[in-house]
Design an enzyme around this catalytic site. Structure first.
Site, short mmCIF file in Angstrom:
data_model
loop_
_atom_site.label_atom_id
_atom_site.label_comp_id
_atom_site.label_asym_id
_atom_site.label_seq_id
_atom_site.Cartn_x
_atom_site.Cartn_y
_atom_site.Cartn_z
N HIS A 211 0.78 -1.23 -0.09
CA HIS A 211 -0.10 0.09 -0.03
C HIS A 211 1.03 1.47 0.09
CE1 HIS A 211 -3.72 -2.15 0.27
NE2 HIS A 211 -3.41 -2.76 1.55
N ALA A 212 2.19 1.28 0.25
CA ALA A 212 2.84 2.41 0.43
C ALA A 212 3.13 3.03 -1.05
CB ALA A 212 4.26 1.92 1.08
#
Length: 470
Positions: A211-212
């Site tokens: 998700h980063a």
């Protein structure tokens, strides 16, 4: 033949469990259970002290974000922990449990198998066994708070925390820089064993931080090790790469990083419903003429449906791309027993799907990364079983006449799961409330096995196949 490499150790697992959503235990439970089943002996290499330099992180993330994220002022106990002794007590709970076990069986573990009883001791070990101070002085000591000062959150209460989303589900926690550099290193250091003449199968169950984003954290993910791994593979002249994501949540960070690339294929199989994080990954987000593949599913997905998705959609799309390297994000938040309670996959079922994909591409380098999963006891079972499946299928060390591999621990006679218990090991008492049963979440009649309504229909699969021209 394949070379099997895994990054795991007590040190790495304790660093991984600094992440708040790991509840001080997820990675350590996994490491201990893998050890209990003697699986590490089947690997060609076991990496025990991973590390990523600041420059490694900058291959994808912005300089301003990394400068802030791994600044030395966060490599210490944050005020919220210092002012709450219960947090440190919780963090050292597994160490005490392991010590009691070792004392009970009169076992004196070697130094590399001893747990760190405090986070400060863990950090000191990190400093003493890395080249962080020598090679990366700016990220260790820059803006360092004097040692005689009391920890304070004054440093982090500013607009930058909001700018980089270092709040909410991505808070600044004690020793955050160490966490970022060790866990990212656990993925990137696998590439040290990449060879043009031998297939590499690399594993980091603490990785898969999908998700980063380039300039901000998101969804418990601070550094996108998946994107960094793909970038490194491209530098190694492996141009065609496929990323497959089985996490319950859409792999948005990886998809966005390569959404315009013709060489990188991203495939995300995930739950897509209104209000479900991260809210992206619809079929309309996919681009048929590009390599962005979204397979949005509904509540209740089971083994049979996911196997059909894999055989009729995922595998044909991978074959179409012909990758030289394949990365699989093995999130377990879709398993029966996970706290999300959205899908009903079994450990055996999801593992079988992953292994079948690996077997389909015998010439591609393969990397297995961790991901979501919010029942820590369940996840330790899943990653241990999947590790066993990988070694059983691909380990060179299991071939030939080797008496140490005569008995496979998960071969159950007559399919009787009720008689298979967690092996005795230093953390076995963590499974006490589950009666020490390995398959308790999949056993017919078990109070832990809760079946769901499957909202996924055959017509949905037909629509997906039509969309991707299969």
């Amino acid at each position: 033949m394949s070379k099997l490499v895994i990054s795991t150790s007590i040190f790495q697992s304790q660093v991984a469990d600094l992440l708040p959503c790991n509840n001080h235990q997820k990675s350590q439970l996994t490491y201990s259970l893998i050890n209990a089943y003697d699986l590490l002996q089947h690997f060609d290499e076991v990496l025990t002290f991973p590390y990523a330099r600041k420059d490694d992180l900058l291959e994808f993330h912005s300089k301003s974000y990394i400068d802030y994220l791994i600044n030395g002022r966060f490599n210490k106990m944050m005020a919220q922990d210092v002012n709450n002794p219960m947090v440190e007590s919780k963090w050292s709970e597994l160490s005490e449990l392991a010590d009691n076990w070792n004392e009970k069986i009169d076992y004196n573990p070697s130094q590399d198998l001893q747990r760190f009883t405090t986070r400060e001791n863990l950090y000191n070990y990190y400093l003493n066994h890395s080249q962080a101070l020598e090679n990366n002085m700016d990220c260790i000591n820059n803006s360092e708070v004097p040692t005689n000062d009391k920890p304070t959150d004054t440093y982090i209460l500013n607009s930058e925390t909001k700018q980089y989303n270092l709040e909410g589900d991505c808070p600044i926690f004690s020793y955050l820089p160490m966490y970022c550099q060790v866990i990212t290193g656990a993925t990137l250091n696998l590439l040290d064993h990449l060879s043009p003449t031998e297939r590499l199968i690399g594993i980091n169950w603490d990785g898969g931080r999908h998700h980063a984003f380039k300039q901000r954290a998101s969804g418990f993910c601070y550094i996108n090790d998946v994107v960094l791994l793909i970038q490194r593979l491209r530098k190694a002249k492996l141009n065609k790469i496929t990323y497959v994501d089985f996490d319950l949540h859409h792999g948005d960070g990886v998809e966005k990083a390569f959404q315009y690339s013709k060489q990188i294929q991203t495939i995300s199989v995930h739950l897509y419903e209104p209000g479900f994080f991260p809210g992206t990954g619809s079929l309309s987000d996919s681009r048929k003429d590009k390599n962005v593949v979204n397979i949005p599913l509904k509540h209740g997905c089971d083994d049979n449906y996911l196997e059909l998705i894999a055989s009729k959609i995922v595998n044909p799309l991978i074959e179409r791309h012909e990758p030289e390297a394949l990365i699989i994000e093995c999130g377990g938040d879709g398993l029966l027993g996970d706290r999300f309670n959205e899908w009903q996959l079994t450990i055996r079922g999801l593992s079988r799907i992953i292994i079948n994909i690996m077997k389909s591409y015998p010439r591609a380098h393969i990397f297995l990364l961790g991901g979501g999963g919010y029942n820590d006891l369940l996840m330790s079972r899943f990653y241990t079983y999947l590790t066993w499946c990988v070694t059983k299928q691909f380990s060179n060390l299991r071939c030939g006449d080797n008496n140490s591999f005569q008995i496979d621990p998960f071969d159950v006679c007559d399919g009787d799961d009720s008689e298979q218990f967690i092996r005795e090991h230093d953390l076995v008492e963590m499974y006490n409330e589950e009666n020490y049963q390995y398959w308790i979440y999949e056993m017919e009649g078990s109070s832990r096995m809760k079946m769901l309504r499957n909202d996924n229909k055959d017509r949905d699969m037909v629509e997906l196949m039509k969309f991707y021209e299969l």
